[in-house]
Write a protein that holds these residues in place. Structure first.
Motif, PDB file in Angstrom:
ATOM      1  N   MET A 175       0.690  -0.956   0.096  1.00 17.61           N
ATOM      2  CA  MET A 175      -0.341   0.057   0.106  1.00 17.61           C
ATOM      3  C   MET A 175       0.777   1.137   0.184  1.00 17.61           C
ATOM      4  O   MET A 175       0.619   2.236  -0.459  1.00 17.61           O
ATOM      5  N   ARG A 224      -0.290   5.970  -4.212  1.00 22.61           N
ATOM      6  CA  ARG A 224      -1.089   7.264  -3.760  1.00 22.61           C
ATOM      7  C   ARG A 224      -2.584   7.009  -4.452  1.00 22.61           C
ATOM      8  O   ARG A 224      -3.382   7.281  -4.154  1.00 22.61           O
ATOM      9  N   TRP A 228      -4.730   4.098  -4.864  1.00 24.08           N
ATOM     10  CA  TRP A 228      -5.552   3.880  -3.989  1.00 24.08           C
ATOM     11  C   TRP A 228      -7.133   4.633  -4.642  1.00 24.08           C
ATOM     12  O   TRP A 228      -7.538   5.399  -4.283  1.00 24.08           O
ATOM     13  N   GLY A 229      -7.980   3.259  -3.596  1.00 26.50           N
ATOM     14  CA  GLY A 229      -9.166   3.288  -3.797  1.00 26.50           C
ATOM     15  C   GLY A 229      -9.401   2.816  -5.089  1.00 26.50           C
ATOM     16  O   GLY A 229     -10.267   2.089  -5.599  1.00 26.50           O
ATOM     17  N   ILE A 232      -7.479  -0.588   1.041  1.00 26.36           N
ATOM     18  CA  ILE A 232      -7.584  -1.907   2.734  1.00 26.36           C
ATOM     19  C   ILE A 232      -9.010  -1.666   2.992  1.00 26.36           C
ATOM     20  O   ILE A 232      -9.640  -0.827   3.233  1.00 26.36           O
ATOM     21  N   LEU A 253     -14.896   3.865  10.985  1.00 20.32           N
ATOM     22  CA  LEU A 253     -15.518   4.741  10.256  1.00 20.32           C
ATOM     23  C   LEU A 253     -15.818   6.141  11.264  1.00 20.32           C
ATOM     24  O   LEU A 253     -15.213   5.918  12.213  1.00 20.32           O
ATOM     25  N   PRO A 258     -22.783   8.913   2.498  1.00 16.89           N
ATOM     26  CA  PRO A 258     -21.877   9.964   2.047  1.00 16.89           C
ATOM     27  C   PRO A 258     -19.556   9.483   2.726  1.00 16.89           C
ATOM     28  O   PRO A 258     -19.036   9.737   2.080  1.00 16.89           O
ATOM     29  N   GLN A 259     -19.840   8.694   3.756  1.00 11.42           N
ATOM     30  CA  GLN A 259     -18.715   8.083   3.829  1.00 11.42           C
ATOM     31  C   GLN A 259     -18.172   6.808   2.803  1.00 11.42           C
ATOM     32  O   GLN A 259     -16.948   6.527   2.198  1.00 11.42           O
ATOM     33  N   VAL A 260     -19.426   5.644   2.952  1.00  9.22           N
ATOM     34  CA  VAL A 260     -19.235   5.077   1.143  1.00  9.22           C
ATOM     35  C   VAL A 260     -19.389   6.060   0.143  1.00  9.22           C
ATOM     36  O   VAL A 260     -18.161   5.592  -1.218  1.00  9.22           O
ATOM     37  N   GLU A 305     -17.753   8.282  -1.004  1.00  8.98           N
ATOM     38  CA  GLU A 305     -16.769   9.710  -1.050  1.00  8.98           C
ATOM     39  C   GLU A 305     -15.895   8.314  -1.793  1.00  8.98           C
ATOM     40  O   GLU A 305     -14.396   8.826  -1.560  1.00  8.98           O
ATOM     41  N   ARG A 340     -14.178   7.004  -6.773  1.00  3.43           N
ATOM     42  CA  ARG A 340     -13.804   7.674  -8.027  1.00  3.43           C
ATOM     43  C   ARG A 340     -13.957   8.328  -9.165  1.00  3.43           C
ATOM     44  O   ARG A 340     -13.340   8.821  -9.846  1.00  3.43           O
ATOM     45  N   ALA A 397     -18.421  -0.834   5.866  1.00  2.00           N
ATOM     46  CA  ALA A 397     -17.170  -1.037   5.641  1.00  2.00           C
ATOM     47  C   ALA A 397     -16.043  -1.513   4.626  1.00  2.00           C
ATOM     48  O   ALA A 397     -15.059  -0.710   3.523  1.00  2.00           O
ATOM     49  N   ALA A 406     -17.369   1.558   1.848  1.00  2.00           N
ATOM     50  CA  ALA A 406     -17.155   2.332   1.241  1.00  2.00           C
ATOM     51  C   ALA A 406     -15.162   1.508   0.552  1.00  2.00           C
ATOM     52  O   ALA A 406     -14.823   2.538   0.064  1.00  2.00           O
ATOM     53  N   ALA A 407     -14.244   0.921   1.043  1.00  2.00           N
ATOM     54  CA  ALA A 407     -13.788   0.266   0.752  1.00  2.00           C
ATOM     55  C   ALA A 407     -13.377   0.164  -0.822  1.00  2.00           C
ATOM     56  O   ALA A 407     -12.588   0.378  -2.040  1.00  2.00           O
ATOM     57  N   PHE A 443      -7.983   5.589   6.809  1.00  2.00           N
ATOM     58  CA  PHE A 443      -9.087   5.025   5.676  1.00  2.00           C
ATOM     59  C   PHE A 443     -10.169   5.253   5.084  1.00  2.00           C
ATOM     60  O   PHE A 443      -9.559   5.403   3.835  1.00  2.00           O
ATOM     61  N   THR A 456      -6.935   6.133   2.539  1.00  2.00           N
ATOM     62  CA  THR A 456      -6.938   4.675   1.893  1.00  2.00           C
ATOM     63  C   THR A 456      -7.357   4.640   1.172  1.00  2.00           C
ATOM     64  O   THR A 456      -7.779   3.423   0.190  1.00  2.00           O
ATOM     65  N   LYS A 457      -9.086   5.420   0.747  1.00  2.00           N
ATOM     66  CA  LYS A 457      -9.979   5.218  -0.208  1.00  2.00           C
ATOM     67  C   LYS A 457      -9.661   6.037  -0.853  1.00  2.00           C
ATOM     68  O   LYS A 457     -10.631   6.170  -2.326  1.00  2.00           O
TER      69      LYS A 457
END
Lengths: 457, 320
Positions: free
Chosen positions: A50, A79, A82-83, A88, A97, A105-107, A109, A112, A151, A154-155, B220, B223-224
């Motif tokens: 990572m 970097r 990432w996403g 991860i 979280l 919104p957490q998911v 964002e 991409r 999580a 979101a990941a 997190f 890394t998202k």
């Protein structure tokens, strides 16, 4: 998508090698699971890939996909991935979280692609995971399993081809573990790569694919899961598999003595939610009893009520006369949180010695019997391993000569080898002083081996 | 969610109202008892306040004693004053004879002006310094603010005030040393109070920035695939804000403690200044009025802090 290659991945701290160079290939749709005990350097592998190694550690080798390569020595070059290509799955989803932000919104964002469609994509992803109703929830309103799915959503919303899961099942109960395994398998079924780092052999078995066994920063065995987990070649792998509770040899339990504690028609509710009602429980001197239930069923609460730490809504607990208040002791789930972080272990244990008027020799004997070096005491709780700290926590309760020890998931955060070791120490010491054990756990196999009687809530 | 917020709001306001009442009663009682314990003849001091020391004799003091009922037992005087307070009156100044409420009203504006300027200064200095320290722990900004905040907290406000006065006014002549009404009068007292607060603010901000940046959810977010700036904007600010508001709000009590000293030092005509004079002339109603107002100000600041926390943190107030 193409397969991913890792060439000569290694991690160094100055000249000291923490992770020996290894070559790996990750195929889409096939799981790769890294097994090993805590401190075997397996998490370093995920961080090296990572580009999130802690300061002072350097990675070597390269990540390769098709004709593109990324040297791992330069952490910043990944970097941008990432996403989108690397993601991860965090340890302990509940803390990964943002506590002040709603789920959606957490998911969202994590998306991409084009910004306008992020909300819709996130809604779709949450719906697929059965979380439509939780979109407007805050993390503290989610159960452990729900937080795990959020999580995961979101990941993976960014569509990363490689998902790194670092100890994803740590601290999860059976049901949440099953959810987790399903999610990871789904990810593989979408034709993506998965690298799981874990000490949970059951999870490795469920995921299948390739398994890599690591010890001391070195790979000791590598092969298909079916072979490595069925016919392990290396002695260390055999040891690791034998440390799983179902594989433990039977343990002889002492015969229970006179009654020690009686709980009658106990009930407890939090707000409008009833945890349990009409529970009767008896524990005899020296007896070993397990309380089994999923998380959130109130098994820790029941233990606390029996110890007199929490008040029951109804019912009563009778204790045998003539025992001091300190005869009822508790061993906590997370040893790190059970010690004051900035106080040295020496002070923490000597305070107990002084309180109960025991000589220094009794502490030294216990340290010796639990194979702990007296030098450890000079350190702070964060500077010793989880297994060592849990044994120190055990010593802290043993100094008080308990009649009943309530052990609340004492090994759920430890790897199998450390777990086996800690449980054996615990049982030996309790047998020596004739102390009863109330074990709270969600691991049926562990309860079956460690206790003579199991209660389900 | 709206229901929870309304419930939280009602609870905060209810708790604070009760607190204000209890604090008022305690402060009033303590004040009265302490003033009674002061050495010297109260009537004599009040007469001196009215007519000047040179014109006071035993007869004048007796006249004052009779007029103000100072010969009455203390509890009767106190009961009388409480009765007035219950009717929303703070009584008359013993020295000037004017209504205490009106007199304090003159001073309140000056105090609020000073407090606002100090808080603005503390935030203006403390926030950026704290951020810089928290984002690079162990860096030069971090070490510098640690040193500065320890030094500033260790210095009592009157000493800091004197040092600033000597440096900026006497040596450099940039601003007038004391007074009110001229340009630049506000700078020295505001700087004295603001500097003391800014050191503390910087450390609080630093610690909460560090805690948030090292948290699992912040890592997190990165890394998202969020850019560092976006992660800070979306996940940093609110979480940092929750801690900073909660702690900094409590520290505002320093402001109230500092106002008394700093106003007297710089002859700033605020409540603190009035309070010191009232103590000097044994003007009991005035002392009680000033301390009550400062106590209410403290409760008000706490209430505002609670409301701000409630607005920032969606989880609502902690269950008791």
């Amino acid at each position: 998508m193409n397969s991913l290659h890792l060439d000569g991945v290694a991690v160094y701290q100055q000249q000291h090698c923490l992770l020996q160079a290894l070559d790996l290939t990750l195929y889409p749709g096939e799981a790769l699971t890294v097994l090993g005990e805590s401190g075997s350097g397996k998490s370093l592998l995920a961080h090296a890939i990572m580009g999130t190694l802690p300061a002072g550690l350097r990675a070597r080798g390269q990540l390769r996909q098709g004709s593109q390569t990324w040297p791992l020595a330069d952490a910043a070059n990944r970097r941008a991935l990432w996403g989108q290509q690397l993601a991860i799955l965090p340890q302990e989803p509940a803390t990964a979280l943002d506590p002040t932000m709603r789920v959606l919104p957490q998911v969202a964002e994590g998306w991409r692609g084009e910004a306008g469609s992020a909300q819709a994509e996130a809604r779709g992803q949450l719906a697929r995971l059965g979380l439509q109703a939780a979109q407007r929830h805050y993390p503290h309103q989610l159960s452990g399993g729900m937080a795990q799915r959020v999580a995961f959503a979101a990941a993976t919303l960014g569509g990363a081809g490689l998902l790194l899961a670092d100890e994803p099942s740590k601290g999860l109960d059976n049901r949440a573990c099953a959810t987790l395994a399903q999610l990871l398998q789904q990810h593989l079924a979408d034709g993506r790569c998965l690298l799981t780092i874990t000490h949970d052999i059951a999870l490795a078995r469920t995921l299948g694919g390739q398994v890599l066994v690591m010890r001391g920063g070195e790979v000791v065995e590598h092969g298909p899961a079916s072979r490595v987990l069925q016919q392990p070649q290396h002695p260390y792998t055999q040891q690791l598999l034998a440390a799983e509770p179902p594989a433990w040899p039977a343990i002889a339990h002492p015969a229970p003595g006179d009654w020690l504690l009686q709980g009658r028609s106990l009930a407890k509710a939090y707000g409008s939610q009833a945890l349990f009602r009409n529970v009767d429980i008896d524990i005899a001197a020296g007896e070993r009893v397990a309380l089994l239930a999923d998380s959130g069923a109130g098994k820790s609460t029941l233990g606390n009520i029996l110890l007199g730490l929490t008040r029951a809504d109804h019912g009563s607990v009778r204790y045998r006369d003539g025992l001091p208040r300190t005869a009822w002791q508790k061993l906590y789930q997370d040893p790190v949180q059970a010690f004051a972080p900035h106080i040295s272990l020496h002070t923490a244990l000597h305070d107990v010695l002084q309180h109960c008027g025991q000589p220094l020799a009794s502490l030294e004997t216990l340290l010796h019997r639990l194979r702990l070096s007296p030098g450890l005491l000079a350190r702070k709780p964060s500077q010793v391993s989880g297994g060592e700290l849990q044994r120190l926590a055990l010593i802290r309760t043993l100094l008080l000569q308990p009649a009943l020890l309530f052990a609340d998931e004492p090994t759920s955060r430890l790897d199998p080898l450390t777990q086996q070791d800690t449980v054996h120490c615990l049982l030996d010491e309790l047998a020596r002083i004739g102390c009863a054990l109330l074990l709270v756990t969600h691991d049926h196999a562990l309860a079956g081996k460690t206790t003579s009687r199991q209660l389900r809530l | 969610m709206a229901a929870i917020t309304q419930h939280g709001l009602a609870r905060v306001l209810g708790q604070r109202l009760i607190q204000a009442l209890v604090v008022s009663l305690l402060v009033a009682t303590l004040c009265f008892v302490l003033v009674q314990q002061l050495p010297g003849d109260m009537a004599f001091r009040i007469a001196a306040g009215r007519y000047g020391y040179d014109y006071v004799d035993a007869a004048a003091a007796d006249a004052v004693r009779q007029e103000l009922g100072l010969a009455q037992p203390a509890w009767q005087q106190f009961a009388h004053w409480l009765q007035q307070l219950a009717h929303g009156q703070l009584g008359q100044s013993l020295v000037t004879g004017g209504a205490v409420l009106e007199e304090i009203g003159h001073h309140l504006g000056a105090t609020l002006q000073l407090a606002a300027a100090s808080v603005a200064l503390a935030l203006g200095l403390g926030l950026p310094l704290g951020l810089a320290s928290g984002l690079r722990p162990g860096g030069w900004a971090d070490r510098l603010t640690l040193l500065a905040s320890v030094a500033l907290r260790a210095l009592p406000p009157f000493l800091l005030g004197l040092m600033l006065m000597l440096g900026l006014s006497v040596q450099l002549g940039w601003v007038p040393a004391a007074g009110h009404g001229e340009d630049g009068n506000l700078l020295l007292p505001a700087l004295t109070l603001g500097l003391g607060l800014s050191g503390l603010t910087a450390r609080i901000v630093r610690d909460s920035v560090l805690a948030v940046v090292q948290s699992d959810y912040y890592r997190f977010a990165l890394t998202k695939g969020l850019s560092p700036w976006r992660a800070f904007w979306r996940h940093g600010l609110r979480n940092i804000g929750v801690t900073v508001v909660a702690y900094a709000g409590v520290q505002l009590v320093l402001l109230i403690e500092g106002v008394v000293v700093v106003e007297s030092l710089f002859a700033w005509p605020g409540i603190g200044h009035a309070l010191v004079h009232a103590v000097f002339w044994r003007d009991v109603p005035m002392i009680q009025g000033c301390t009550l107002l400062l106590a209410w100000l403290f409760v008000l600041l706490n209430t505002l802090t609670d409301l701000l926390c409630l607005a920032i943190d969606p989880r609502g107030p902690a269950e008791p």
